[in-house]
Scaffold this motif. Structure first.
Motif, short mmCIF file in Angstrom:
data_model
loop_
_atom_site.label_atom_id
_atom_site.label_comp_id
_atom_site.label_asym_id
_atom_site.label_seq_id
_atom_site.Cartn_x
_atom_site.Cartn_y
_atom_site.Cartn_z
N ASP A 143 -7.04 -0.23 -4.35
CA ASP A 143 -7.61 -0.04 -3.01
C ASP A 143 -7.27 1.33 -2.45
OD1 ASP A 143 -8.77 -2.51 -3.03
OD2 ASP A 143 -7.23 -3.49 -1.81
N ASN A 159 -9.23 4.02 -4.14
CA ASN A 159 -10.60 4.05 -3.62
C ASN A 159 -10.67 4.68 -2.24
OD1 ASN A 159 -11.65 2.85 -5.93
ND2 ASN A 159 -11.52 0.79 -5.10
N ASN A 160 -9.72 4.34 -1.36
CA ASN A 160 -9.73 4.91 -0.02
C ASN A 160 -9.54 6.42 -0.05
OD1 ASN A 160 -10.20 2.61 1.53
ND2 ASN A 160 -8.04 2.06 1.62
N ARG A 194 0.89 -1.17 0.00
CA ARG A 194 0.00 0.00 0.00
C ARG A 194 0.91 1.20 0.00
NH1 ARG A 194 -4.83 -3.00 2.50
NH2 ARG A 194 -5.09 -4.12 0.61
#
Length: 755
Positions: free
Chosen positions: A80, A83-84, A14
């Protein structure tokens, strides 16, 4: 064809944690040491165990590889994380990618930089702006100087940020790095769809709303599929005009649609097609005047922006068994209308009675790109990629200053200065650029060592026709410009060593470059004294040469054997020579020249930790010091002055936790903090346009639930409503002291679903 190494496993990254250098060194040593010990304690290579972790596959070297096996500094922004963040374009990613910074002048008017190679602003629309960071949508180069397009980040697999020169494989525009937007491909086997609805409220402003959707249809199973997506974003505003009474004037709209198709007629051949249409428009720049309350301005001229583009690509891939042959053909068409307020100039230079009016810039560009490359796919210790590249770019730029009624009030027709009626200035650039290149990289494995050598031959030609006229030009002129051309070689050498199957140490020396250009004509009637001074100093205002960097770096990357800790640490040193700098004349004109050298050095750190099931801690940071190597008089700058718009320290940290609430319901939470250090607008405080921008911190969060393929979440961006400045403005008599700030606190809800 996936030829990923089996030496290391990879897991989904991430972002990374900002430790101090001493702590990160201890952590890296611990990871490497523990992994090496585990390798000694067992005779089995444990490749089977590593396969349980998700690999991050990248195509940074134009071949599919595990990210941990690519010996360069790469940050991968996952779907991800996009999107966050609720990221609507790549500018929203600036705070989460160490070393990536920007000169921002409003949506669609952003100039990226990596590792501190930046020297200030300039005119957005200048056709001679040469980018230092390449931007690609899949196979398509879309970067454009100071007007980089900001496409909606929807249906992307990932965003790859390649730090350091990428000139061997990606060319001149990738002088300091490359940003690659990698799309999801059509699915040949499953009918599927996805949709997203979002609504939010901006503090001090109005509402945002967005609708995004896609559908994937396999027409012939395992042979032909089509993927269609679309988006509509209604962006709220937060800038008020105290003079006209208009509220939230910087509202905007972004909409687009994309169709892509994948056809595999034989086992050897695949054909990819994509076409994207994108529209963006807004009603004003997000600028507030410093002498008024925040988010307020007081001038009447309209400075909204309109941007329309069409992007198409056909990629043919043929498997020769021993190599993969790829042909990529791209077309990029873009039209921009970019008004700019000059109200302060009216007040200082024009008689009463003339109603202020904005300067209006119009840019039409058309680009054709063809690339052909061949990459080995055997299991040999020697791998290679070779290719040829060609493009042709046509740009027509009009710079117009229409002022209704000006001829009657001034008593002099604009035609006397060669301009259309009621135009204080009118000019155009008609530009054609042709480039071609041949490139190659060779990768040679010798046990745990790997040596990479790369070379690119480039040839660039530019022709341009100018016309300038109007009262502010003093006369009509269309001075003939020399034809620009340059060719040369761009080398790279990389040596890496696998400490073990999961950890890689590398060192690299690479050259980065960008093309020069041809300056517009400077009217002697209004700039005679300053032109004469340049001539006395031996300068030439007609053209400027390429500049280049040599980037030296050492790095270590990898993970522990269980994939619970991953890291990336890089030290870089950059020598930047023959800097392309802009000299501004008091008469209002200027030109680019090659004056000044600089050194940039720094550290990039990224760490991801998974201490328990469901919890991911990640962070990253950068320390960058870019300073001049000698005095640069045309910038009023001295040796040691720091580069503008580059924070010395920046970092991001985040934590994400998910847990199963019951058999059908999952809860999750994510929090993120981004810090950006002080910056300035010029190298030196002695420059009359110097402005300081203070450090700021942003905090973001998202919490929600997932069930039966659906997701509902609440989010808050800039939770503490920081008013940090991303660009300070102040260039009298053209611009009053003003600021572009981070978007105020935004709170909202997102609903996602799929089938």
């Amino acid at each position: 064809m996936d030829k990923t190494h089996t030496l290391s496993h990879t897991y989904k990254t991430r972002n990374a944690l900002a430790f101090t250098p001493s702590r990160i060194a201890l952590l890296v040593a611990s990871v490497i040491g523990s992994t090496a010990l585990e390798a000694q304690e067992t005779n089995a290579p444990a490749v089977e165990e590593s396969t349980q972790y998700e690999r991050v596959i990248v195509t940074s070297r134009k071949r599919s590889e595990s990210m941990n096996d690519v010996p360069i500094s790469i940050n991968v922004v996952s779907e991800d994380l996009i999107n966050n963040l609720g990221a609507s374009d790549f500018t929203d990613l600036l705070g989460v990618v160490p070393s990536l910074t920007a000169y921002q002048n409003g949506p669609g008017r952003t100039r990226l930089s990596i590792r501190g190679v930046a020297n200030g602003g300039g005119n957005d629309n200048d056709t001679q702006n040469q980018e230092t960071v390449g931007i690609y949508l899949d196979e398509i180069p879309i970067s454009m100087g100071g007007m980089n397009p900001e496409l909606a980040l929807f249906d992307l697999k990932r965003v790859e940020v390649l730090r350091g020169p990428q000139g061997t494989l990606f060319g001149a525009g990738s002088m300091t790095g490359t940003v690659r937007l990698v799309s999801n491909e059509p699915n040949l086997t499953e009918f599927e769809g996805k949709y997203e609805l979002s609504a939010s409220k901006i503090e001090h402003g109005s509402q945002n709303s967005s609708v995004k959707a896609l559908v994937n249809v396999p027409i012939i199973e395992n042979e032909l599929a089509v993927r269609i997506s679309g988006y509509y974003l209604d962006n709220g505003g937060y800038i008020d005009n105290s003079l006209t009474g208009e509220k939230d004037l910087n509202t905007g709209m972004s909409k687009g649609a994309k169709i892509s198709a994948l056809y595999i007629p034989t086992n050897e051949l695949s054909i990819d097609f994509s076409y994207l249409h994108h529209d963006y428009s807004d009603n004003g720049r997000p600028v507030d005047i410093d002498s008024t309350p925040l988010f307020v301005r007081d001038y009447p001229s309209f400075d909204g922006y309109d941007d329309t583009m069409d992007i198409a690509n056909v990629t043919l891939t043929y498997d020769l068994d021993w190599a993969e042959l790829v042909s990529s053909t791209s077309y990029f068409d873009r039209s921009i209308v970019n008004p700019r307020s000059l109200d302060l100039l009216f007040e200082s230079a024009l008689p009463p009675g003339i109603t202020p009016h904005e300067l209006v810039d119009l840019t039409d560009s058309e680009v054709f790109v063809q690339e052909l490359r061949l990459a080995s796919t055997t299991d040999s210790d020697v791998q290679w990629t070779i290719g040829a590249y060609a493009d042709k770019k046509d740009v027509f730029y009009e710079n117009t200053f229409p002022v209704p009624g000006a001829d009657a009030i001034l008593g002099v027709p604009s035609s006397a200065f060669g301009a259309p009626d009621d135009h204080l200035f009118y000019g155009f650039d008609d530009l054609t650029v042709k480039t071609y290149a041949f490139f190659g990289e060779v990768y040679y494995d010798i046990g745990d060592f790997s040596i990479t050598g790369g070379l690119r031959y480039f040839n660039w030609e530019q022709e341009i026709a100018f016309y300038q006229s109007g009262l502010f030009n003093g006369e009509a002129n269309s001075d003939e410009r020399p034809k620009g051309s340059v060719d040369g070689f761009n080398p790279k050498l990389n040596v890496s060593y696998h400490l073990n199957r999961d950890n890689l140490l590398y060192a690299q020396a690479a050259k980065g470059f960008r093309y020069g250009g041809i300056n517009g004509a400077i009217p002697a009637s209004v700039c005679a004294d300053e032109l004469a001074q340049v001539e006395r100093d031996g300068g030439d205002t007609r053209f400027f040469d390429p500049d280049e960097i040599w980037n030296y770096e050492v790095g270590v990357k990898g993970s522990d054997s269980k994939g619970t800790v991953s890291y990336n640490a890089t030290y870089f040193h950059i020598d930047w020579t023959d800097m392309q700098t802009s000299r501004s004349f008091e008469c209002g004109f200027g030109f680019k020249e090659n004056v000044g050298d600089a050194t940039s050095k720094g550290v990039e750190l990224e760490v991801t930790i998974k201490p328990t099931d469901g919890l991911v801690l990640s962070a990253g940071g950068a320390y960058i010091n870019t300073s001049l190597d000698a005095d640069v008089p045309n910038l009023d700058a001295q040796k040691g002055d720091a580069a503008p718009f580059v924070p010395e320290i920046s970092f991001t940290t985040s934590a994400e936790y998910s847990m199963q609430l019951n058999q059908d319901l999952e809860g999750f939470g994510w929090v993120n903090v981004q810090y950006t250090d002080d910056r300035s607008t010029e190298f030196s405080e002695q420059n009359s346009n110097y402005r300081k921008m203070d450090a700021y911190t942003l905090a973001n969060m998202r919490v929600g639930i997932r069930f039966s393929g659906y997701e509902i979440s609440l989010f808050a961006n800039n939770m503490f409503d920081d008013d940090g400045v991303v660009r300070a403005i102040g260039r009298p008599p053209f611009d009053p002291p003003a600021s572009i700030r981070v978007t105020p606190r935004t709170i909202g809800m997102t609903f996602r679903g799929g089938f």
